[in-house]
Write a protein that holds these residues in place. Structure first.
Motif, PDB file in Angstrom:
ATOM      1  N   UNK A 144      -1.602  10.782   9.611  1.00  0.00           N
ATOM      2  CA  UNK A 144      -1.367  11.956   8.772  1.00  0.00           C
ATOM      3  C   UNK A 144       0.109  12.309   8.637  1.00  0.00           C
ATOM      4  N   UNK A 145       1.006  11.435   9.122  1.00  0.00           N
ATOM      5  CA  UNK A 145       2.436  11.726   9.104  1.00  0.00           C
ATOM      6  C   UNK A 145       3.099  11.149   7.846  1.00  0.00           C
ATOM      7  N   UNK A 146       4.320  11.629   7.532  1.00  0.00           N
ATOM      8  CA  UNK A 146       5.003  11.162   6.316  1.00  0.00           C
ATOM      9  C   UNK A 146       5.182   9.655   6.247  1.00  0.00           C
ATOM     10  N   UNK A 147       5.342   8.994   7.401  1.00  0.00           N
ATOM     11  CA  UNK A 147       5.561   7.550   7.389  1.00  0.00           C
ATOM     12  C   UNK A 147       4.410   6.808   6.725  1.00  0.00           C
ATOM     13  N   UNK A 148       3.211   7.385   6.768  1.00  0.00           N
ATOM     14  CA  UNK A 148       2.044   6.739   6.165  1.00  0.00           C
ATOM     15  C   UNK A 148       1.655   7.344   4.818  1.00  0.00           C
ATOM     16  N   UNK A 149       2.535   8.168   4.238  1.00  0.00           N
ATOM     17  CA  UNK A 149       2.235   8.757   2.926  1.00  0.00           C
ATOM     18  C   UNK A 149       1.983   7.700   1.856  1.00  0.00           C
ATOM     19  N   UNK A 150       2.793   6.612   1.789  1.00  0.00           N
ATOM     20  CA  UNK A 150       2.504   5.586   0.763  1.00  0.00           C
ATOM     21  C   UNK A 150       1.130   4.940   0.941  1.00  0.00           C
ATOM     22  N   UNK A 175      -8.569   7.977   6.301  1.00  0.00           N
ATOM     23  CA  UNK A 175      -9.386   8.243   5.109  1.00  0.00           C
ATOM     24  C   UNK A 175      -9.500   9.750   4.887  1.00  0.00           C
ATOM     25  N   UNK A 176      -9.705  10.489   5.990  1.00  0.00           N
ATOM     26  CA  UNK A 176      -9.789  11.946   5.877  1.00  0.00           C
ATOM     27  C   UNK A 176      -8.448  12.536   5.460  1.00  0.00           C
ATOM     28  N   UNK A 177      -7.357  11.999   6.019  1.00  0.00           N
ATOM     29  CA  UNK A 177      -6.022  12.509   5.681  1.00  0.00           C
ATOM     30  C   UNK A 177      -5.679  12.251   4.218  1.00  0.00           C
ATOM     31  N   UNK A 178      -6.297  11.241   3.627  1.00  0.00           N
ATOM     32  CA  UNK A 178      -6.088  10.957   2.203  1.00  0.00           C
ATOM     33  C   UNK A 178      -6.926  11.870   1.309  1.00  0.00           C
ATOM     34  N   UNK A 179      -7.724  12.744   1.933  1.00  0.00           N
ATOM     35  CA  UNK A 179      -8.511  13.707   1.168  1.00  0.00           C
ATOM     36  C   UNK A 179      -9.787  13.140   0.583  1.00  0.00           C
ATOM     37  N   UNK A 191     -15.165   9.592  20.801  1.00  0.00           N
ATOM     38  CA  UNK A 191     -14.156  10.246  21.633  1.00  0.00           C
ATOM     39  C   UNK A 191     -13.214  11.124  20.803  1.00  0.00           C
ATOM     40  N   UNK A 192     -13.094  10.843  19.501  1.00  0.00           N
ATOM     41  CA  UNK A 192     -12.174  11.580  18.639  1.00  0.00           C
ATOM     42  C   UNK A 192     -12.862  12.603  17.745  1.00  0.00           C
ATOM     43  N   UNK A 193     -14.183  12.655  17.786  1.00  0.00           N
ATOM     44  CA  UNK A 193     -14.887  13.492  16.823  1.00  0.00           C
ATOM     45  C   UNK A 193     -14.555  14.977  16.971  1.00  0.00           C
ATOM     46  N   UNK A 194     -14.378  15.440  18.207  1.00  0.00           N
ATOM     47  CA  UNK A 194     -14.041  16.845  18.403  1.00  0.00           C
ATOM     48  C   UNK A 194     -12.731  17.217  17.723  1.00  0.00           C
ATOM     49  N   UNK A 195     -11.702  16.383  17.901  1.00  0.00           N
ATOM     50  CA  UNK A 195     -10.405  16.647  17.272  1.00  0.00           C
ATOM     51  C   UNK A 195     -10.505  16.545  15.755  1.00  0.00           C
ATOM     52  N   UNK A 196     -11.305  15.610  15.265  1.00  0.00           N
ATOM     53  CA  UNK A 196     -11.452  15.463  13.821  1.00  0.00           C
ATOM     54  C   UNK A 196     -12.182  16.656  13.208  1.00  0.00           C
ATOM     55  N   UNK A 197     -13.155  17.193  13.923  1.00  0.00           N
ATOM     56  CA  UNK A 197     -13.867  18.377  13.430  1.00  0.00           C
ATOM     57  C   UNK A 197     -12.901  19.555  13.258  1.00  0.00           C
ATOM     58  N   UNK A 198     -11.956  19.696  14.179  1.00  0.00           N
ATOM     59  CA  UNK A 198     -10.977  20.781  14.081  1.00  0.00           C
ATOM     60  C   UNK A 198      -9.984  20.529  12.944  1.00  0.00           C
TER      61      UNK A 198
END
Length: 477
Positions: A144-150, A175-179, A191-198
């Motif tokens: 989700x950082x600027x380095x991966x904006x392209x 995929x989520x960060x791309x909207x 293991x990451x679902x809790x953080x992704x839900x937030x």
């Protein structure tokens, strides 16, 4: 007076607690950060090797659908990328390309450098502006950082032009960060679902499933990426083609038409072995020898199993006598970071690939013994799914709890680990923080004693000075 005494006691207790806790905390945190920084560490030279600069792009067959494995600027998870790659390539029915914003060496998890088939611009040219049929999105650092904006912008454009997006494991975060997941159901690694839900409350996150089948397909942990890939093949080519692809990569758990059952996982007390491994346990360095024709899943099984989540070893990709690029079974190009027979400080030498165990064993054994004093190991010499051998080897050489934890994070069926043998829980590793704590107490005690001795010495000097002064005063008539 009494209040001052209690303050001094509380101060001593506080200093004692800090002396016990601070050294192991500092050592553990330093070890953890240092190791995690190596997982996607860039090679010293990321340029495409000279011998590859004039090579032509892979031949494109316009009669076939096109599958793209999307690699970020900072790298990608080796299992998320290579498992789907071989699954699709094994069908022979797709153009399968690895792509990145730039065509330069990209680190895969664990220090395996890949040269992407195409840059994003080259892919657009190859397809004459058409969107690929499938875009596979593995985990990439800082999604989700600027380095991966392209990368996010390109992905959103392809989805808008009709590409089927397959988000694998934590790659779903990009995929989520791309909207692309707002208002949809999706899954990811448990293991990451809790953080992704937030972070993405507009997504209907689902637990306990290997994949969610929608306009966008998302999968659970690393090996569930194979199931997601098989579902795409099933949708595009039919069940027979998916069954054949599952057999080609050795995946025994393909479930036609629906995801295979998957228990809902949570972090348990036995899983704390991962924290022990990450913070205090010494890690061996494993040299992984790259050979032409090695299977992509075979490579992933070694680099993926020992590093991420298990934190059981440091892996380094090495050539068999040189640092020349190596081509995998389906044509991927990897660049070793050193020569296996010139590398120093290796604890083990592993040669992935069933083919290498047959055709290269005699030569590699002789050279390794002569130059390193090591006996190469060939985990894929016996038939079976590549991760079977890696996890059983982990149980034998590390311990069974670590192997079971890694299987859980990979979403490898626990029934397939029945009968594994090896050491039990590494209780001895807990002695290390205790020793660090005792060392801290000893240091504080030494300082305390030195300060007290200095005060006593100064006090003695003051008393002697006062006595001399009194004697001098009394001597005055």
């Amino acid at each position: 007076m009494r209040l001052g005494k209690w303050r001094r006691r509380l101060l001593r207790i506080g200093v004692f607690i800090l002396a016990v806790a601070m050294p192991p905390t500092l050592v553990g945190v330093t070890n953890a950060i240092s190791y995690k920084n190596t997982l996607y560490e860039m090679a010293a030279d990321t340029a495409v090797p000279a011998e590859l600069r004039d090579t032509k792009p892979p031949v494109h067959d316009p009669a076939k659908r096109t599958v793209v494995i999307l690699l970020g600027n900072l790298g990608a998870n080796v299992g998320d990328a290579l498992n789907p790659y071989e699954t699709f390539a094994a069908t022979g029915a797709f153009n399968v390309y690895t792509v990145a914003p730039e065509r330069r060496r990209v680190p895969l998890l664990g220090g395996l450098d890949i040269v992407p088939d195409l840059s994003l611009a080259e892919l657009d040219s190859q397809l004459a502006g058409k969107a690929p049929d499938v875009v596979v999105v593995p985990q990439t650092p800082q999604p989700d950082q600027p380095v991966n904006a392209p990368v996010r912008e390109w992905l959103a454009r392809q989805a808008g032009h009709g590409s089927l997006v397959l988000g694998v494991c934590i790659g779903v975060e990009l995929v989520a960060a791309a909207g692309l997941l707002d208002g949809r159901d999706a899954t990811s690694h448990w293991y990451r679902l809790g953080a992704l839900e937030e972070a993405y409350p507009g997504v209907g996150w689902r637990r306990g499933t290997r994949y969610v089948d929608d306009d966008i397909i998302t999968t659970g942990g690393v090996l569930s990426g194979i199931d997601g890939s098989l579902r795409v093949i099933e949708r595009m080519l039919g069940t027979s083609a998916a069954t054949a692809a599952a057999a080609a990569v050795g995946w025994r758990h393909y479930s036609p038409g629906a995801p295979a059952p998957l228990p809902e996982s949570t972090f348990g007390l036995r899983d704390t072995v991962a924290g022990v491994n990450l913070t205090f346990r010494p890690r061996p360095t494993i040299g992984v020898v790259l050979t032409d024709g090695v299977g992509e899943v075979e490579l992933a099984s070694i680099f993926c199993t020992y590093t991420e989540a298990a934190y059981a070893a440091r892996t380094v990709a090495l050539g068999a006598g040189s640092t020349a690029p190596v081509r995998s079974r389906h044509g991927l190009v990897f660049v070793p970071r050193g020569d296996a027979f010139a590398e120093r400080g290796l604890d083990r030498l592993i040669v992935p690939g069933a083919g290498a165990a047959v055709t290269k064993r005699a030569d590699l054994d002789a050279r390794a013994r002569r130059s390193l004093g090591l006996v190469p190991e060939y985990p894929h010499a016996q038939p079976g799914f590549a991760f079977d051998a890696a996890l059983r080897d982990m149980a034998r050489t590390v311990d069974v709890p670590t192997a079971r934890w890694r299987a859980k994070t990979l979403e490898y069926p626990p029934s397939d680990l029945k009968g594994v043998t090896g050491p039990g829980w590494p209780w001895w590793a807990l002695l290390l923080p205790l020793l660090y704590g005792l060392g801290g107490v000893a240091c504080v005690g030494a300082v305390w004693w030195a300060v007290g001795a200095l005060r006593r010495r100064r006090g003695g000097r003051a008393e002697r000075t006062a006595e001399v002064t009194r004697e001098a005063v009394e001597a005055v008539p």
